[in-house]
Design an enzyme around this catalytic site. Sequence first.
Site, PDB file in Angstrom:
ATOM      1  N   GLU A   1      91.623 -43.548  18.462  1.00  0.00           N
ATOM      2  CA  GLU A   1      92.336 -43.263  17.205  1.00  0.00           C
ATOM      3  C   GLU A   1      93.568 -42.399  17.436  1.00  0.00           C
ATOM      4  OE1 GLU A   1      89.451 -41.232  14.828  1.00  0.00           O
ATOM      5  OE2 GLU A   1      88.048 -42.897  14.875  1.00  0.00           O
ATOM      6  N   PRO A   2      94.535 -42.879  18.195  1.00  0.00           N
ATOM      7  CA  PRO A   2      95.711 -42.031  18.416  1.00  0.00           C
ATOM      8  C   PRO A   2      96.605 -41.945  17.188  1.00  0.00           C
ATOM      9  CG  PRO A   2      96.048 -44.205  19.373  1.00  0.00           C
ATOM     10  CD  PRO A   2      94.647 -44.191  18.828  1.00  0.00           C
ATOM     11  N   GLY A   3      97.118 -40.783  16.932  1.00  0.00           N
ATOM     12  CA  GLY A   3      98.095 -40.597  15.861  1.00  0.00           C
ATOM     13  C   GLY A   3      99.406 -40.153  16.479  1.00  0.00           C
ATOM     14  N   ARG A   4      99.453 -38.870  16.823  1.00  0.00           N
ATOM     15  CA  ARG A   4     100.676 -38.246  17.343  1.00  0.00           C
ATOM     16  C   ARG A   4     101.303 -39.039  18.499  1.00  0.00           C
ATOM     17  NH1 ARG A   4     101.103 -32.563  17.215  1.00  0.00           N
ATOM     18  NH2 ARG A   4      98.825 -32.506  17.147  1.00  0.00           N
TER      19      ARG A   4
ATOM     20  N   TYR B   1     103.470 -35.850  12.041  1.00  0.00           N
ATOM     21  CA  TYR B   1     103.134 -34.625  11.309  1.00  0.00           C
ATOM     22  C   TYR B   1     104.368 -33.847  10.855  1.00  0.00           C
ATOM     23  CZ  TYR B   1      98.573 -35.735  13.324  1.00  0.00           C
ATOM     24  OH  TYR B   1      97.418 -36.379  13.695  1.00  0.00           O
TER      25      TYR B   1
ATOM     26  N   CYS C   1     113.401 -20.197   1.575  1.00  0.00           N
ATOM     27  CA  CYS C   1     113.345 -18.755   1.313  1.00  0.00           C
ATOM     28  C   CYS C   1     112.126 -18.103   1.950  1.00  0.00           C
ATOM     29  CB  CYS C   1     113.391 -18.516  -0.182  1.00  0.00           C
ATOM     30  SG  CYS C   1     114.937 -19.093  -0.857  1.00  0.00           S
ATOM     31  N   GLU C   2     112.091 -18.117   3.254  1.00  0.00           N
ATOM     32  CA  GLU C   2     111.055 -17.454   4.053  1.00  0.00           C
ATOM     33  C   GLU C   2     111.729 -17.013   5.336  1.00  0.00           C
ATOM     34  OE1 GLU C   2     107.382 -17.755   3.865  1.00  0.00           O
ATOM     35  OE2 GLU C   2     107.316 -19.074   2.108  1.00  0.00           O
TER      36      GLU C   2
ATOM     37  N   GLY D   1      93.874 -37.513  19.710  1.00  0.00           N
ATOM     38  CA  GLY D   1      94.073 -36.160  20.221  1.00  0.00           C
ATOM     39  C   GLY D   1      94.897 -35.989  21.471  1.00  0.00           C
TER      40      GLY D   1
ATOM     41  N   TYR E   1     102.056 -23.636  13.144  1.00  0.00           N
ATOM     42  CA  TYR E   1     101.346 -23.545  14.437  1.00  0.00           C
ATOM     43  C   TYR E   1     102.148 -22.817  15.508  1.00  0.00           C
ATOM     44  CZ  TYR E   1      99.345 -27.746  12.222  1.00  0.00           C
ATOM     45  OH  TYR E   1      98.807 -28.651  11.348  1.00  0.00           O
TER      46      TYR E   1
HETATM   47  N1  LLP Z   1      91.078 -39.102  14.426  1.00  0.00           N
HETATM   48  C1  LLP Z   1      90.676 -38.088  13.640  1.00  0.00           C
HETATM   49  C2  LLP Z   1      89.333 -38.136  13.049  1.00  0.00           C
HETATM   50  C3  LLP Z   1      91.541 -37.024  13.378  1.00  0.00           C
HETATM   51  O1  LLP Z   1      91.133 -36.027  12.586  1.00  0.00           O
HETATM   52  C4  LLP Z   1      92.834 -37.005  13.941  1.00  0.00           C
HETATM   53  C5  LLP Z   1      93.758 -35.900  13.685  1.00  0.00           C
HETATM   54  C6  LLP Z   1      93.212 -38.087  14.760  1.00  0.00           C
HETATM   55  C7  LLP Z   1      92.309 -39.110  14.979  1.00  0.00           C
HETATM   56  C8  LLP Z   1      94.570 -38.172  15.391  1.00  0.00           C
HETATM   57  O2  LLP Z   1      94.814 -37.142  16.274  1.00  0.00           O
HETATM   58  P1  LLP Z   1      96.194 -37.135  17.136  1.00  0.00           P
HETATM   59  O3  LLP Z   1      96.120 -38.318  18.089  1.00  0.00           O
HETATM   60  O4  LLP Z   1      97.305 -37.277  16.171  1.00  0.00           O
HETATM   61  O5  LLP Z   1      96.183 -35.834  17.828  1.00  0.00           O
HETATM   62  N2  LLP Z   1      98.770 -31.402  11.744  1.00  0.00           N
HETATM   63  C9  LLP Z   1      98.440 -31.120  13.125  1.00  0.00           C
HETATM   64  C10 LLP Z   1      97.550 -32.182  13.718  1.00  0.00           C
HETATM   65  C11 LLP Z   1      96.268 -32.384  12.947  1.00  0.00           C
HETATM   66  C12 LLP Z   1      95.423 -33.477  13.507  1.00  0.00           C
HETATM   67  C13 LLP Z   1      94.313 -33.811  12.565  1.00  0.00           C
HETATM   68  N3  LLP Z   1      93.478 -34.871  12.992  1.00  0.00           N
HETATM   69  C14 LLP Z   1      99.732 -30.945  13.919  1.00  0.00           C
HETATM   70  O6  LLP Z   1     100.809 -31.099  13.344  1.00  0.00           O
HETATM   71  O7  LLP Z   1      99.696 -30.624  15.093  1.00  0.00           O
END
Ligand code: LLP
Length: 432
Positions: free
Chosen positions: A289-292, A389, A360-361, A246, A333
Amino acid sequence: MKPITSKINSTGHLEIGGLDVIELAKKHGTSLYVMDVATIRSMANKYNTIKEIYPKTIIAYASKALSITALYQVLDEEGLFFDVVSDGELFTLLNAGVSPQKVFFHGNNKTNAEIEFALSKKIGCFMVDNLYEIERLQKIYERLDLRHKVEIMIRITPEIEAHTHDFIATGKRDSKFGILKEELLGAIDYIKTIPYIECRGLHVHIGSQIFDIKPFDVVVETLLDISLDIYTRKQILMKDISIGGGIGIRYTEADDPPDIENFVQGIAKHLKSYLKKINYPLEPTLILEPGRSLVANAGVTLYTVGNIKNIPESKTYAIVDGGMADNPRPITYGALYCADIANKMNEEKNKVYTIAGKFCESGDVLIKDSALPKIADGDILVVYVTGAYNYSMSSNYNRYRKPAMVFVEGGQDKLVLRRESLSDIIRNDVKV
Ligand code: LLP
């Protein structure tokens, strides 16, 4: 904001990973996702510095941000573990040769087929989101007549507010994710009766694109307080805690995200002092659990500008050969992005354009007001911070083909995702 290897070369072109992006656009076509591997590795290293303070830490990349074979390979090399949320992500990860033992399987409604697939691959840990899931896990395990121990963690709804977009805030009481705190002890009692399931610990995820790091300290305290309560009442020790992902990143100059090294080291220090304060009986494994924040800044998207539409009393649209199908975040968003004209990096930005997509939007606008040099048909527009994402949320809207992706590193480019072909578009169509 930009990939760390970004430079302007002697011809005034943007260079990433030692390569002129205009040459990349010529070679691979547009729209094109470009990922700078050096930026990905550097972010992974920043996260890994937490181990200097708290060695019992696992960094589990939340692969929903970008799930492709080549990325799993790179992050596996950097020693990361992985979150997956579907059989598709798990399948991709296995295709990359990653050990299933490194997998945490999340999701608020894993299908029976997904549970069966993950059980048969003996993945590392199921992140149980719901009481029904435990029963389904049991039924499937018994039907398959398996013998191995199944490790789980329980996701709880922490009732912690994080200030972010409503769609990506997940910690509130009325969230669809997680088990309510008052249901937890009952769930623990139930799990104790199942000989082959072991509950390793508790998990919380409060949301995404969060700039304030204080809620994460609250998450650590909440997880440890609840774990201690379980130990006091049931003599069952939670050995792991996962604080989710997050952390926010910079999409535009207005964003002010925390520095990753400060953030993770702060978390580790807080965890250590809180463990001491409450006298928790062991050092749990800490999972992040970093993603972004691991991949977003590594990515850019290259587009070719086609039509330009000037409305004298209003605005000038520059229309690109992509848009909401390869980057649905602005329309979903209201997300903001920055751009440059990659072949005019040294020219003065004295015009304001609305960067529109070709779908087409009317809402298919990537950037509302972008100060750029005067654009001509055929210029290459680069949109920054598209590594997370974007491809993972892309679609085939208007039956447009999804872009290709290249990884660049040390002056070499590697096509890691082929551009979809017209026959890909109809591959699942069946004639009547
Ligand atoms: N762990 C869990 C359980 C999650 O649900 C998520 C993201 C993460 C880790 C990773 O979060 P991050 O570090 O990426 O913020 N589509 C949206 C973001 C949705 C995130 C969903 N869960 C966007 O494009 O902003």
